[in-house]
Scaffold this motif. Structure first.
Motif, PDB file in Angstrom:
ATOM      1  N   PRO A  72      55.831 -33.739  12.158  1.00 57.12           N
ATOM      2  CA  PRO A  72      57.231 -33.804  12.592  1.00 57.12           C
ATOM      3  C   PRO A  72      57.512 -33.044  13.882  1.00 57.12           C
ATOM      4  O   PRO A  72      58.233 -33.534  14.755  1.00 57.12           O
ATOM      5  CB  PRO A  72      57.982 -33.186  11.409  1.00 57.12           C
ATOM      6  CG  PRO A  72      57.140 -33.517  10.227  1.00 57.12           C
ATOM      7  CD  PRO A  72      55.724 -33.407  10.732  1.00 57.12           C
ATOM      8  N   LEU A 127      56.786 -35.046  16.831  1.00 61.37           N
ATOM      9  CA  LEU A 127      57.621 -36.238  17.030  1.00 61.37           C
ATOM     10  C   LEU A 127      59.041 -35.905  17.471  1.00 61.37           C
ATOM     11  O   LEU A 127      59.799 -36.805  17.845  1.00 61.37           O
ATOM     12  CB  LEU A 127      57.674 -37.045  15.729  1.00 61.37           C
ATOM     13  CG  LEU A 127      56.359 -37.706  15.301  1.00 61.37           C
ATOM     14  CD1 LEU A 127      56.499 -38.284  13.903  1.00 61.37           C
ATOM     15  CD2 LEU A 127      55.950 -38.789  16.290  1.00 61.37           C
ATOM     16  N   MET A 128      59.411 -34.622  17.433  1.00 65.18           N
ATOM     17  CA  MET A 128      60.796 -34.255  17.728  1.00 65.18           C
ATOM     18  C   MET A 128      61.206 -34.563  19.164  1.00 65.18           C
ATOM     19  O   MET A 128      62.384 -34.648  19.492  1.00 65.18           O
ATOM     20  CB  MET A 128      61.028 -32.762  17.448  1.00 65.18           C
ATOM     21  CG  MET A 128      61.082 -32.418  15.978  1.00 65.18           C
ATOM     22  SD  MET A 128      62.347 -33.309  15.038  1.00 65.18           S
ATOM     23  CE  MET A 128      61.323 -34.286  13.937  1.00 65.18           C
ATOM     24  N   HIS A 161      60.519 -39.379  18.907  1.00 64.91           N
ATOM     25  CA  HIS A 161      60.756 -40.339  17.829  1.00 64.91           C
ATOM     26  C   HIS A 161      62.132 -41.008  17.939  1.00 64.91           C
ATOM     27  O   HIS A 161      63.150 -40.347  18.115  1.00 64.91           O
ATOM     28  CB  HIS A 161      60.645 -39.633  16.476  1.00 64.91           C
ATOM     29  CG  HIS A 161      60.789 -40.553  15.299  1.00 64.91           C
ATOM     30  ND1 HIS A 161      59.828 -41.471  14.950  1.00 64.91           N
ATOM     31  CD2 HIS A 161      61.796 -40.699  14.403  1.00 64.91           C
ATOM     32  CE1 HIS A 161      60.225 -42.136  13.874  1.00 64.91           C
ATOM     33  NE2 HIS A 161      61.419 -41.681  13.535  1.00 64.91           N
ATOM     34  N   GLU A 199      67.289 -40.118  12.616  1.00 65.52           N
ATOM     35  CA  GLU A 199      65.918 -40.560  12.365  1.00 65.52           C
ATOM     36  C   GLU A 199      64.952 -39.382  12.425  1.00 65.52           C
ATOM     37  O   GLU A 199      64.012 -39.285  11.620  1.00 65.52           O
ATOM     38  CB  GLU A 199      65.520 -41.630  13.386  1.00 65.52           C
ATOM     39  CG  GLU A 199      66.212 -42.967  13.184  1.00 65.52           C
ATOM     40  CD  GLU A 199      65.798 -43.992  14.224  1.00 65.52           C
ATOM     41  OE1 GLU A 199      64.709 -43.843  14.821  1.00 65.52           O
ATOM     42  OE2 GLU A 199      66.574 -44.933  14.468  1.00 65.52           O
ATOM     43  N   ARG A 200      65.174 -38.481  13.370  1.00 64.69           N
ATOM     44  CA  ARG A 200      64.279 -37.328  13.505  1.00 64.69           C
ATOM     45  C   ARG A 200      64.447 -36.347  12.347  1.00 64.69           C
ATOM     46  O   ARG A 200      63.465 -35.778  11.856  1.00 64.69           O
ATOM     47  CB  ARG A 200      64.505 -36.641  14.855  1.00 64.69           C
ATOM     48  CG  ARG A 200      64.056 -37.499  16.018  1.00 64.69           C
ATOM     49  CD  ARG A 200      64.277 -36.850  17.377  1.00 64.69           C
ATOM     50  NE  ARG A 200      63.915 -37.788  18.440  1.00 64.69           N
ATOM     51  CZ  ARG A 200      64.034 -37.529  19.736  1.00 64.69           C
ATOM     52  NH1 ARG A 200      64.506 -36.352  20.148  1.00 64.69           N
ATOM     53  NH2 ARG A 200      63.669 -38.444  20.636  1.00 64.69           N
ATOM     54  N   LEU A 231      62.412 -37.053   9.197  1.00 63.08           N
ATOM     55  CA  LEU A 231      60.980 -36.787   9.202  1.00 63.08           C
ATOM     56  C   LEU A 231      60.625 -35.518   8.440  1.00 63.08           C
ATOM     57  O   LEU A 231      59.632 -35.478   7.713  1.00 63.08           O
ATOM     58  CB  LEU A 231      60.463 -36.695  10.639  1.00 63.08           C
ATOM     59  CG  LEU A 231      60.563 -37.974  11.484  1.00 63.08           C
ATOM     60  CD1 LEU A 231      60.158 -37.677  12.919  1.00 63.08           C
ATOM     61  CD2 LEU A 231      59.693 -39.077  10.893  1.00 63.08           C
ATOM     62  N   TRP A 232      61.419 -34.468   8.597  1.00 64.51           N
ATOM     63  CA  TRP A 232      61.090 -33.196   7.966  1.00 64.51           C
ATOM     64  C   TRP A 232      61.141 -33.310   6.442  1.00 64.51           C
ATOM     65  O   TRP A 232      60.254 -32.821   5.745  1.00 64.51           O
ATOM     66  CB  TRP A 232      62.062 -32.104   8.435  1.00 64.51           C
ATOM     67  CG  TRP A 232      61.890 -31.729   9.869  1.00 64.51           C
ATOM     68  CD1 TRP A 232      62.703 -32.076  10.918  1.00 64.51           C
ATOM     69  CD2 TRP A 232      60.846 -30.941  10.458  1.00 64.51           C
ATOM     70  NE1 TRP A 232      62.226 -31.545  12.094  1.00 64.51           N
ATOM     71  CE2 TRP A 232      61.091 -30.841  11.841  1.00 64.51           C
ATOM     72  CE3 TRP A 232      59.722 -30.302   9.922  1.00 64.51           C
ATOM     73  CZ2 TRP A 232      60.256 -30.137  12.710  1.00 64.51           C
ATOM     74  CZ3 TRP A 232      58.896 -29.586  10.789  1.00 64.51           C
ATOM     75  CH2 TRP A 232      59.164 -29.515  12.158  1.00 64.51           C
ATOM     76  N   MET A 276      69.509 -32.563  18.948  1.00 64.10           N
ATOM     77  CA  MET A 276      68.189 -33.074  19.331  1.00 64.10           C
ATOM     78  C   MET A 276      67.431 -32.045  20.154  1.00 64.10           C
ATOM     79  O   MET A 276      66.224 -31.846  19.982  1.00 64.10           O
ATOM     80  CB  MET A 276      68.335 -34.386  20.113  1.00 64.10           C
ATOM     81  CG  MET A 276      68.531 -35.607  19.241  1.00 64.10           C
ATOM     82  SD  MET A 276      68.296 -37.145  20.151  1.00 64.10           S
ATOM     83  CE  MET A 276      69.849 -37.279  21.009  1.00 64.10           C
ATOM     84  N   GLU A 320      63.599 -29.714  18.845  1.00 63.45           N
ATOM     85  CA  GLU A 320      62.324 -29.586  19.557  1.00 63.45           C
ATOM     86  C   GLU A 320      61.694 -28.209  19.351  1.00 63.45           C
ATOM     87  O   GLU A 320      60.472 -28.067  19.411  1.00 63.45           O
ATOM     88  CB  GLU A 320      62.527 -29.876  21.046  1.00 63.45           C
ATOM     89  CG  GLU A 320      62.973 -31.305  21.318  1.00 63.45           C
ATOM     90  CD  GLU A 320      63.043 -31.627  22.800  1.00 63.45           C
ATOM     91  OE1 GLU A 320      62.634 -30.768  23.617  1.00 63.45           O
ATOM     92  OE2 GLU A 320      63.498 -32.728  23.147  1.00 63.45           O
TER      93      GLU A 320
END
Length: 416
Positions: A8, A11-12, A15, A80-81, A84-85, A273, A277
């Protein structure tokens, strides 16, 4: 070459975002717009049919944008991000943590229903459960750490509420005491009270652990709520909330969010967002700092008790829950200072590096007095029962050098 599945944190940065759709910008721009243009009237009709639930999306159908109350690129990519976690099917971002919590409760509870909830919870949540929901004929019934599923079910049955319970709401670790609740117990209670005509939903406030250190969906939970203001935002410069879960439940949450209009805006989405990161880097540093601070406090003569998950020992039922549910002790701790409110205030008033402020999970270390601040609206009876005493101080450990945080605590305790 074998396909690579990235972690994850890797991908931050990318993605869900296609630079070619935004003039090649390496970062997603801020889509500061209220509405979006349709190519044709037919396209607009198709988008609205799905948005309002008149039909399901076709397997390979690409849905476009309608209006920023419904969807916005900054929020969609952020959601969406975040999925992931926690390995969630869907996520919805809100204007605040309380808007996320209240939306979930209003969607799954109706007049006459009962909510079973862990005690303690965040003061705002406590207020909503005990002061707001009763106005709509919804009652809350609290349970404490250490109660077994049979004990909780016995209490529910004794009050004649077995047919009325619609949700189990749990905050673990609890704010501000770090008390742990076994999610398997919560799942068992919900399953025992469910029947073919009534689903009891389990919802967990995961704010204290953030998306990194605990993943409740893996333990049978239906929904996760966050104050994204905290670790997810992490810079004390925004207010936001999030709800994650499976598509079945999230469809209901999203629909109510649309008509309450309490989704976050594009600027907040963009800031979140940015924060994602560095989430793992920040939280890892905060956790390592917390170890040093907690160990220092544990041996200090002016400290009676430290509430830190890293100090739990084998044989303690709380230790078993910790090892089962969490990957880290986190960066939140509380301690009882010798004395009372006077001594706690002296300590807080003499801090020089740490900030005397509510909230948590940010880059700067924060300190506060739960009994008179974040949990001041909790009933006096519950504060006594749960250990939210006049001499309890809560610390949120930041990313400063641990030696500087400890120096600040040391010099402030000398003034007490």
């Amino acid at each position: 070459m074998q396909e690579r599945y990235f972690q994850p944190e890797s991908l931050m940065m990318t993605h869900g975002y296609k630079p070619e759709l935004s003039e090649g910008a390496v970062k997603c721009p801020i889509f500061q717009t209220s509405t979006f243009v349709f190519k044709t009237a037919e396209e607009g009709k198709a988008f609205f049919q799905v948005a309002y639930g008149k039909r399901e999306k076709e397997p390979n159908e690409e849905l476009g944008l309608i209006y920023s109350r419904l969807n916005n690129p900054d929020l969609q990519i952020l959601e969406e991000r975040l999925c992931l976690w926690d390995q969630a099917e869907e996520c919805a971002v809100f204007e605040s943590g309380m808007s996320a919590i209240s939306t979930v409760m209003l969607e799954f509870l109706r007049p006459g229903d009962t909510l079973i909830y862990s005690k303690p919870v965040y003061g705002g949540t406590d207020h909503f459960i005990n002061k707001v929901l009763p106005k709509y004929g919804i009652r809350g019934l609290g349970f404490t750490a250490g109660q077994s599923s049979s004990q909780i079910l016995e209490e529910v049955s004794k009050r004649g509420l077995s047919d009325k319970v619609k949700m189990v709401y749990v905050e673990t670790p609890a704010n501000p005491t770090n008390a742990l609740f076994d999610l398997s117990v919560c799942r068992e209670v919900a399953d025992q009270l469910s029947n073919p005509d009534k689903e009891v939903v389990v919802c967990v406030d995961n704010t204290y652990m953030g998306p990194l250190w605990q993943h409740p969906l893996k333990h049978g939970v239906d929904l996760i709520v966050y104050s994204a203001t905290k670790y997810i935002g992490g810079h004390s410069d925004l207010i936001a909330g999030a709800v994650l879960g499976n598509s079945k439940h999230m469809k209901r949450v999203r629909t109510l969010r649309t008509f309450l209009g309490n989704m976050a805006g594009p600027w907040t989405g963009w800031l979140l967002m940015r924060s994602l990161e560095t989430l793992k880097v920040r939280m890892t540093k905060q956790a390592s700092n917390a170890v040093e601070v907690a160990d220092y406090l544990k041996s200090h003569p002016k400290v009676e008790m430290v509430y830190y998950l890293g100090h739990l020992e084998p044989g303690d039922p709380q230790y078993d829950i910790f090892k089962k549910q969490q990957t880290c002790a986190g960066a939140m701790l509380s301690f009882d200072i010798k004395g009372g409110e006077k001594e706690a205030f002296l300590f807080l008033n003499n801090l020089k590096l740490m900030k005397l402020a509510v909230s948590l999970g940010s880059t700067e270390s924060l300190a506060e007095h739960p009994a008179t601040m974040t949990h001041s609206d909790v009933s006096e009876e519950d504060r006594k029962l749960l250990g939210i005493s006049d001499n309890l101080v809560r610390l949120s450990i930041g990313v400063e050098h641990h030696s500087d945080i400890i120096w600040d605590i040391q010099q402030a305790l000398e003034k007490v």
